[in-house]
Scaffold this active site. Structure first.
Site: not given
Length: 699
Positions: A116-117
């Site tokens: 995930s960012d």
């Protein structure tokens, strides 16, 4: 040339990436192949047996073998699978996850790693400058969001920006190197048009109420992930200057001087790095500001113009608090055996601080893009699996990490929003694009789009994906015993030299009623209470484990054998003609399968573990099944088409009793298996030395 630009490089990476097949499609391909092989072998074997050991005519034998093949093929399974996936698509859409590719509904339920960012996905994406550091002072900014409201203090006291030239110069740099705009809507809320980080810097500039300044931007070097800075040639109050905004460590390399109260002096890198690490350690994103005087004749700039002679102005610490719901979602994913990894462009210290707040890591140092670039493939695979936080990453780094994780057998979900994320999203087993701040290129490369850019939506989608897979498996466990029972009936009739228990058209009717009608009820089964506490399934494992194959086998024998015995008993009694026996046989298989439907409402638990009335669709399809079976039994035109005959009320007891027997026997077997499972869990395990071992749970 276009191919030498950043967009051209990303486009080349996209064309080189091959989209992987989803785990579900791979499993269904294997299952269909195995079923096809078994059908061909059985059909050929039965035909040869009937030819050499029985006195069937070739036409009659061919018709029997054709009926065997029709009975064995689960022709309704593809349609039912599509419907189950479509139901999952609707459920995910209600939870803000928009599915662009139907098989991806289930893929999220099988992921083992979510990359995930950070900004906006794990955090609230409400950037606020909390502190600005110059060579002489630290300035604290109050307020939150993009509203230019709040106080600026130094040492606890308010300041006048006219008396703080270093602060004003730093904020002016942030204003000039800025492509965003903050606006106030009709409801009075302040929003940003553009990058949230730039919006926060612009808000900080507005908070100090700087004196009116004439600023004209002449030429821009846009931000590039390779260079990690943005530079602008501007005319400020009649003087030309180059302002640079970017990653602190990058500007530290470019600068040789710093701005202070006395003018400029040699850069004190030790001081600036200490301040950078302090801000990052508090979870703040750090942005540096610098400038370089420009000659009056300069009209454009390039990267060579800022390689030397740069003067550092200051640092800004930007806060972006974690989403409370994302913290809970990370915990839910970890409980489900899914590893969550943060991949961000922020400083390593900032990434680590936020990751610790999120519960992604504890005391673990982040790996940077430069460290990843220096690794060979073997080291990269180990690092990708053993580390959870990656900072200062490039598009190539993200793609490398996805490939490295997949090479270790992981099923990878990857989130992204920018054009540079597209290659990694396309390579991942499940690419997840941000619907609010994501680019069209990113959405096009993804399988799922989040309508709210929230990590908690990913956890909800994983939950839906696991429910879809469980319901699909329940449906297969329901449909295949129907085909197995019909197949057993026809094989037995040929082996024993008796009449064909069902005609081909009657077999098609049974398959339609059970496979395409009754089985649809399982698509609406609620989530198994233990779905999000068990580890992800092994991607290399078939959709049917040996235990489930055994269940299909004995359920087929139970239904088919019971129906065969009933048909032979009725034939010996001499009280029923052929059409009546076949009608009772057809009703027996359908009704026994309906009872078996309740067995399959839970894969391993009791038929009532999810609540007897927990799925109203079961009773809707039950009513539909009753109507269809009464029609095929009592309507004259259907009697002619399907060679059935009306049954007296007394003959309905045969299928009802057999159906009840099937239900009770399967429930007893499931109860025995649950007891054995409980004993295995209580059994003491001899201590062994495991190295980075993942224990996979499940049947």
């Amino acid at each position: 040339m276009g191919e030498n630009t950043e967009l051209g490089r990303i486009n080349e990476m996209l064309t080189e990436v091959e989209t992987p097949t989803t785990p579900l499609l791979r499993q269904m391909d294997r299952l269909s192949t195995h079923i096809s092989i078994v059908i061909i072998v059985v059909a050929v074997g039965v035909y040869l047996f009937g030819t050499f050991f029985r006195d069937y005519g070739q036409g009659e034998l061919a018709m029997s073998v054709m009926g065997l093949a029709i009975a064995a093929i689960p022709e309704g399974l593809p349609a039912v699978m599509s419907i189950i996936l479509a139901v999952g698509v609707q459920a995910m859409a209600r939870r803000c996850a928009i599915v662009r590719n139907l098989p991806s509904v289930e893929s999220l339920g099988s992921v083992t790693v979510i990359c995930s960012d950070k900004t906006g996905t794990l955090t609230q994406n409400e950037m606020t400058v909390g502190e600005v550091v110059t060579r002489e002072d630290r300035f604290a900014f109050s307020g939150s969001g993009y509203a230019p409201e709040g106080e600026v203090t130094k040492g606890g006291g308010n300041i006048h920006v006219e008396s703080e030239p270093e602060l004003l110069s730093t904020l002016t740099c942030f204003r000039v190197c800025n492509d965003s705009e903050i606006t106030r809507d009709d409801s009075g809320n302040w929003t940003v048009k553009g990058e949230p980080t730039e919006g926060a810097l612009l808000t900080a500039y507005e908070k100090v109420h700087a004196p009116e300044t004439c600023i004209e931007r002449l030429h821009v070097i846009p931000f590039d992930s390779q260079y990690k800075y943005m530079a602008v040639l501007a005319r400020v109050d009649g003087q030309k200057v180059i302002y640079i905004k970017g990653a602190p460590d990058r500007l530290f390399e470019m600068a040789s001087e710093e701005r202070n109260a006395g003018g400029t002096r040699s850069l004190d890198r030790k001081y600036w790095k200490k301040e950078m690490f302090r801000l990052a350690g508090e979870g703040q994103r750090t942005i540096a500001a610098a400038y370089k005087p420009a000659s009056e004749g300069m009209t454009a700039i390039d990267h060579d113009d800022v390689k030397e002679g740069v003067i550092l102005l200051g640092l800004a610490g930007i806060t972006d608090p974690p989403r409370p719901e994302a913290i809970k979602a990370v915990e839910e994913c970890q409980d489900a055996g899914i590893s969550v990894k943060m991949i961000t462009g922020d400083h390593a210290e900032t990434a680590t601080a936020i990751a610790e707040q999120m519960g992604i890591c504890y005391g673990e140092e982040a790996l940077t893009g430069r460290e990843l670039d220096a690794m060979d493939e073997d080291d990269l695979r180990v690092a990708a699996q053993n580390h959870n936080v990656f900072a200062r990453t490039s598009p190539e780094n993200k793609l490398q990490l996805v490939k490295a994780l997949q090479s270790k057998g992981e099923v990878v979900a990857m989130t992204g929003d920018g054009v540079n994320d597209a290659p990694a999203l396309k390579m991942a087993d499940v690419g997840i694009a941000m619907g609010v701040k994501g680019t069209e290129v990113t959405k096009e490369a993804s399988e799922i789009v989040l309508a709210d850019d929230n990590f908690s939506t990913i956890a909800a989608a994983v939950e839906e994906g696991r429910k879809v897979y469980d319901n699909l498996k329940k449906t297969i466990l329901f449909i295949l015993p129907t085909n197995g029972a019909e197949c057993f009936l026809i094989m037995a009739s040929i082996l024993f030299g008796t009449m064909l228990p069902l005609t081909p058209v009657q077999i098609l009717w049974v398959n339609m009623v059970t496979s395409v009608t009754v089985s649809l009820a399982l698509a609406f089964e609620p989530l198994d209470p233990e779905a999000m506490t068990r580890a992800p399934r092994d991607p290399s494992e078939g959709i049917l484990t040996p235990y489930y194959i055994w269940r299909i086998f004995y359920a087929s024998i139970l239904i088919g054998g019971g129906t065969l015995w009933l048909g032979l008993a009725l034939a010996r009694s001499g009280n029923h003609d052929t059409d009546t026996i076949r009608t009772i046989t057809m009703e027996t298989i359908v009704i026994a399968q309906f009872f078996h439907l309740f067995n399959n409402r839970s894969l391993r638990g009791s038929a009532f573990s999810t609540g007897f009335f927990g799925n109203k669709a079961v009773f809707v399809v039950g009513a539909l099944m009753v109507a269809l079976q009464l029609g095929v039994t009592y309507l004259p035109f259907m009697n002619r088409v399907f060679h059935t005959t009306p049954l007296p009320l007394a003959d309905w007891w045969y299928p009802m009793i057999l159906g009840l027997v099937v239900f009770v026997v399967v429930e007893i077997e499931k109860g025995i298996m649950r007891t054995l499972d409980a004993r295995k869990m209580r059994r003491p395990v001899r201590a062994r030395n495991y190295s980075n071992t993942t224990h996979m749970a499940g049947a």
